[in-house]
Design an enzyme around this catalytic site. Sequence first.
Site, PDB file in Angstrom:
ATOM      1  N   LYS A  20       0.848  -1.212   0.000  1.00 31.44           N
ATOM      2  CA  LYS A  20       0.000   0.000   0.000  1.00 31.44           C
ATOM      3  C   LYS A  20       0.869   1.242   0.000  1.00 31.44           C
ATOM      4  CE  LYS A  20       0.928   1.408   4.385  1.00 31.44           C
ATOM      5  NZ  LYS A  20       1.672   2.588   4.735  1.00 31.44           N
ATOM      6  N   ASP A 167      -2.587  -1.750   9.943  1.00 27.33           N
ATOM      7  CA  ASP A 167      -2.842  -1.796   8.492  1.00 27.33           C
ATOM      8  C   ASP A 167      -3.415  -3.131   8.030  1.00 27.33           C
ATOM      9  OD1 ASP A 167      -1.895   0.776   8.063  1.00 27.33           O
ATOM     10  OD2 ASP A 167       0.158   0.109   7.635  1.00 27.33           O
TER      11      ASP A 167
END
Length: 323
Positions: A20, A167
Amino acid sequence: MGDVEQRQPPTRVRVRVPSKINLFLTVRGLRDDGYHELVTILQTVSLYDTVTARLDGPTAQHPAARRSMRLRFTQEATAGVPADEDNLAVRAARVVMAETGLGGGNSGGNGNGPTTRLHLDKHIPVAAGMAGGSADAAAALVALDELWGADLGRARLRELAAQLGADVPFCVSGGTALATGTGTATAQVLTRGTYHWVVGITDAPLSTPDVYRAYDEVATPSQAEPDAVLQALRTGDPEALGHALHNDLEVAAIHLRPDLADKRDALLGAGALGALVSGSGPTVVGLAATAQEAGRLRDAVSDVFDRVEVGSSPAGGPEVWRD
Ligand code: ATP
């Protein structure tokens, strides 16, 4: 996921999971428990790790035998990545085992019980602000849910994921999300088009806790709002996105590594629409108008970084192959 027909659990599941980047990140304050409150927009980008889970043993499919399931973890040696129980993929496996009542751990069994072999192929840069460990944890959750026929589903996996790291819930879903709280509460964001990135990788890692500590020392709270990034994503406008990119942690990462400012400026100087430190760094990403332009930028900054990749976003979520 959501399949109607009953099917035999597979004996091998391979999950490819993207990394990401943070298109926007602002720190809203420090909580009593020491965690920081964030508002961040995360988007998956096409640098991937792969987790493969395989069931071994003649009794592997027998429910009673599966209670003595053992876990073996392997990976190509990768600097900075633990090869034992500390690996986030293994920690994720233990969470699924606890949730489903499978396995007594490595100590159990008489040698005849089934073994689950978990293998990690690592390509996402380590401790680089690209959520590599979190991605591996998410991949392991998804792979073992399938392999063990646990049928927990993505919603429950996201709840379990929150135990493993801020995350990880995002990595279970992928795509583009607005995350709040410590980062675990996520809502999918409407996004149009494909964005092309130059990903500038620096080998020397930066520890996320060190960057937050530096942030507390050097940064003043910002009032940045995510609206401009959300608007750019909604309209699929790379130029607007380039202008709107924002990361409060950048100042802290640059405080610890002043050369990161030069690296970011090199990307901007070469013509990137925008450039910033991703998450806690030290990876610096630059946005390009097209895939060809990303290739040109990569060549222009190849001497500035230890490694430069091109990637596109959003890169979907965990992708599953079964056999
Ligand atoms: P984030 O962007 O979520 O802050 P990061 O990309 O900066 O994360 P990671 O690559 O996830 O950092 O690694 C952080 C630390 O986690 C590593 O230094 C390593 O000790 C540990 N770790 C545990 N499991 C893994 C894994 N599977 N891959 C990478 N690091 C792992």
